[in-house]
Write a protein that holds these residues in place. Structure first.
Motif, PDB file in Angstrom:
ATOM      1  N   ALA A  15       0.830  -1.206   0.000  1.00 40.86           N
ATOM      2  CA  ALA A  15       0.000   0.000   0.000  1.00 40.86           C
ATOM      3  C   ALA A  15       0.863   1.254   0.000  1.00 40.86           C
ATOM      4  N   ASN A  16       0.367   2.301  -0.684  1.00 37.75           N
ATOM      5  CA  ASN A  16       1.075   3.584  -0.623  1.00 37.75           C
ATOM      6  C   ASN A  16       0.549   4.403   0.558  1.00 37.75           C
ATOM      7  N   TYR A  17       1.144   5.573   0.783  1.00 39.50           N
ATOM      8  CA  TYR A  17       0.786   6.372   1.963  1.00 39.50           C
ATOM      9  C   TYR A  17      -0.679   6.792   1.953  1.00 39.50           C
ATOM     10  N   THR A  18      -1.193   7.146   0.782  1.00 35.98           N
ATOM     11  CA  THR A  18      -2.598   7.571   0.686  1.00 35.98           C
ATOM     12  C   THR A  18      -3.533   6.440   1.077  1.00 35.98           C
ATOM     13  N   GLU A  19      -3.252   5.239   0.600  1.00 38.30           N
ATOM     14  CA  GLU A  19      -4.097   4.084   0.904  1.00 38.30           C
ATOM     15  C   GLU A  19      -4.015   3.708   2.377  1.00 38.30           C
ATOM     16  N   ILE A  20      -2.813   3.759   2.951  1.00 34.68           N
ATOM     17  CA  ILE A  20      -2.645   3.456   4.373  1.00 34.68           C
ATOM     18  C   ILE A  20      -3.453   4.438   5.209  1.00 34.68           C
ATOM     19  N   ASP A  21      -3.410   5.726   4.813  1.00 38.75           N
ATOM     20  CA  ASP A  21      -4.094   6.769   5.565  1.00 38.75           C
ATOM     21  C   ASP A  21      -5.605   6.607   5.492  1.00 38.75           C
ATOM     22  N   TYR A  22      -6.154   6.498   4.279  1.00 36.04           N
ATOM     23  CA  TYR A  22      -7.605   6.444   4.120  1.00 36.04           C
ATOM     24  C   TYR A  22      -8.208   5.112   4.579  1.00 36.04           C
ATOM     25  N   LEU A  23      -7.498   4.010   4.326  1.00 36.20           N
ATOM     26  CA  LEU A  23      -8.038   2.695   4.650  1.00 36.20           C
ATOM     27  C   LEU A  23      -7.654   2.220   6.050  1.00 36.20           C
ATOM     28  N   ASN A  24      -6.818   3.005   6.742  1.00 35.16           N
ATOM     29  CA  ASN A  24      -6.391   2.661   8.106  1.00 35.16           C
ATOM     30  C   ASN A  24      -5.802   1.254   8.145  1.00 35.16           C
ATOM     31  N   ILE A  25      -4.857   1.005   7.249  1.00 38.14           N
ATOM     32  CA  ILE A  25      -4.251  -0.325   7.128  1.00 38.14           C
ATOM     33  C   ILE A  25      -3.102  -0.475   8.118  1.00 38.14           C
TER      34      ILE A  25
ATOM     35  N   PRO B  67     -16.298   0.632 -24.154  1.00 38.26           N
ATOM     36  CA  PRO B  67     -15.973   0.817 -22.734  1.00 38.26           C
ATOM     37  C   PRO B  67     -16.668   2.067 -22.171  1.00 38.26           C
ATOM     38  N   ILE B  68     -17.286   1.901 -21.002  1.00 43.94           N
ATOM     39  CA  ILE B  68     -17.967   3.018 -20.356  1.00 43.94           C
ATOM     40  C   ILE B  68     -17.316   3.375 -19.021  1.00 43.94           C
ATOM     41  N   GLU B  69     -16.680   2.389 -18.358  1.00 40.81           N
ATOM     42  CA  GLU B  69     -15.994   2.697 -17.097  1.00 40.81           C
ATOM     43  C   GLU B  69     -14.804   1.781 -16.880  1.00 40.81           C
ATOM     44  N   LEU B  70     -13.669   2.402 -16.578  1.00 39.84           N
ATOM     45  CA  LEU B  70     -12.488   1.690 -16.100  1.00 39.84           C
ATOM     46  C   LEU B  70     -12.374   2.028 -14.625  1.00 39.84           C
ATOM     47  N   SER B  71     -12.331   1.017 -13.760  1.00 39.03           N
ATOM     48  CA  SER B  71     -12.295   1.291 -12.322  1.00 39.03           C
ATOM     49  C   SER B  71     -11.219   0.481 -11.621  1.00 39.03           C
ATOM     50  N   TYR B  72     -10.739   1.063 -10.522  1.00 36.48           N
ATOM     51  CA  TYR B  72      -9.773   0.405  -9.655  1.00 36.48           C
ATOM     52  C   TYR B  72     -10.311   0.473  -8.231  1.00 36.48           C
ATOM     53  N   VAL B  73     -10.443  -0.681  -7.575  1.00 33.98           N
ATOM     54  CA  VAL B  73     -10.937  -0.739  -6.204  1.00 33.98           C
ATOM     55  C   VAL B  73      -9.786  -1.210  -5.321  1.00 33.98           C
ATOM     56  N   TYR B  74      -9.411  -0.375  -4.336  1.00 40.15           N
ATOM     57  CA  TYR B  74      -8.298  -0.681  -3.448  1.00 40.15           C
ATOM     58  C   TYR B  74      -8.842  -0.997  -2.061  1.00 40.15           C
ATOM     59  N   THR B  75      -8.491  -2.162  -1.519  1.00 40.87           N
ATOM     60  CA  THR B  75      -8.953  -2.572  -0.192  1.00 40.87           C
ATOM     61  C   THR B  75      -7.811  -3.190   0.596  1.00 40.87           C
TER      62      THR B  75
ATOM     63  N   PRO C 173       0.886  -6.168   7.951  1.00 43.52           N
ATOM     64  CA  PRO C 173       1.575  -5.747   6.733  1.00 43.52           C
ATOM     65  C   PRO C 173       0.661  -4.879   5.855  1.00 43.52           C
ATOM     66  N   ALA C 174       1.164  -3.745   5.371  1.00 47.66           N
ATOM     67  CA  ALA C 174       0.357  -2.786   4.606  1.00 47.66           C
ATOM     68  C   ALA C 174       0.282  -3.214   3.143  1.00 47.66           C
ATOM     69  N   VAL C 175      -0.681  -4.096   2.879  1.00 44.46           N
ATOM     70  CA  VAL C 175      -0.860  -4.635   1.529  1.00 44.46           C
ATOM     71  C   VAL C 175      -2.289  -4.360   1.077  1.00 44.46           C
ATOM     72  N   VAL C 176      -2.442  -3.906  -0.161  1.00 44.66           N
ATOM     73  CA  VAL C 176      -3.779  -3.678  -0.698  1.00 44.66           C
ATOM     74  C   VAL C 176      -4.088  -4.688  -1.791  1.00 44.66           C
ATOM     75  N   MET C 177      -5.371  -5.054  -1.864  1.00 43.98           N
ATOM     76  CA  MET C 177      -5.869  -5.813  -2.990  1.00 43.98           C
ATOM     77  C   MET C 177      -6.392  -4.809  -4.009  1.00 43.98           C
ATOM     78  N   VAL C 178      -6.060  -5.008  -5.261  1.00 39.85           N
ATOM     79  CA  VAL C 178      -6.500  -4.117  -6.327  1.00 39.85           C
ATOM     80  C   VAL C 178      -7.386  -4.900  -7.280  1.00 39.85           C
ATOM     81  N   VAL C 179      -8.640  -4.477  -7.389  1.00 42.80           N
ATOM     82  CA  VAL C 179      -9.574  -5.100  -8.326  1.00 42.80           C
ATOM     83  C   VAL C 179      -9.789  -4.110  -9.465  1.00 42.80           C
ATOM     84  N   ASN C 180      -9.361  -4.512 -10.655  1.00 45.75           N
ATOM     85  CA  ASN C 180      -9.437  -3.660 -11.843  1.00 45.75           C
ATOM     86  C   ASN C 180     -10.567  -4.166 -12.751  1.00 45.75           C
TER      87      ASN C 180
END
Length: 236
Positions: A186-196, A215-223, A199-206
């Motif tokens: 995880a980067n600093y922004t993700e750690i801050d917002y997600l309170n991770i 194509p109408i939407e390209l999305s990235y979900v970080y958890t 180990p600071a690891v995010v799952m990325v669903v693209n």
């Protein structure tokens, strides 16, 4: 200068990590005495750490069992139909809320233009939201929508609204056509917002969603990878 972190907060992170491991084994946390001995800190520090975790809704005390990890998992149902994340959560009688962190219009670079099948330099609506389920932060979600395929989207307040439901108001019915799942640090922004916690690891669903073969939407979900459970449903 290195940031000072109170001892009980450091212990809270250690206890939270241990709780996740034991929860997967169906076990509660050890007693305050055993935690104190294993973490080599006083029982007062352990008590403060547990109280902090309980206030955050991360652990809860059950008479006769002790402290256990709260069920924070959110099942993300991925299937090839219009029901997106919002509708799935609502269908399971959970409350979802969204905070808009960023909303602007950008010009497509080479990568975006290729994925969204638009010309390089075309305008794209960019949306970044912090999403919560039952008042607990779940994900950072970033979306990219070709502006000429829904010019009205930029003027809509998407706070606590389903993006796909909003698109449907303009006659657009997205369908997910491809999905990639990966994990990274995880980067600093993700750690801050997600309170991770470590180990600071995010799952990325693209996801890539299409409408009328475009194509109408390209999305990235970080958890937080340790509090995410993906459930896939396949239809013929």
């Amino acid at each position: 200068m290195e940031e000072f972190i109170p001892k009980y907060k450091r212990v809270s992170n250690d206890i939270q990590h241990l709780a996740k491991i034991l929860s997967n084994q169906g076990k509660p946390l050890p007693s305050e005495r055993k935690l104190s001995e294993s973490l080599n800190v006083s029982r007062t520090t352990v008590k403060r750490a547990l109280e902090a975790l309980e206030r955050q809704g991360i652990v809860s005390y059950i008479e006769g069992k002790g402290f256990i990890l709260q069920d924070r998992d959110v099942k993300v149902v991925s299937s090839m139909h219009i029901s997106g994340f919002y509708d799935d959560i609502v269908s399971r009688k959970k409350k979802i809320s969204s905070e808009v962190l960023q909303k602007n219009v950008i010009q497509a670079d080479k990568e975006l233009s290729t994925v969204l099948e638009i010309a390089e330099g075309d305008y794209v609506f960019n949306l970044l939201r912090l999403r919560s389920v039952d008042n607990m932060v779940y994900s950072l979600t970033e979306s990219f929508i070709p502006l000429d395929r829904c010019p009205e989207i930029g003027s809509i307040d998407l706070t606590d609204k389903s993006l796909w439901k909003t698109l449907s108001q303009f006659g657009i019915q997205p369908q997910i056509v491809s999905q990639r799942v990966s994990a990274r640090m995880a980067n600093y922004t993700e750690i801050d917002y997600l309170n991770i916690s470590k180990p600071a690891v995010v799952m990325v669903v693209n996801n890539l969603a299409c409408w009328e073969n475009k194509p109408i939407e390209l999305s990235y979900v970080y958890t937080d990878v340790l509090s995410t459970n993906l459930e896939y449903r396949f239809t013929n």
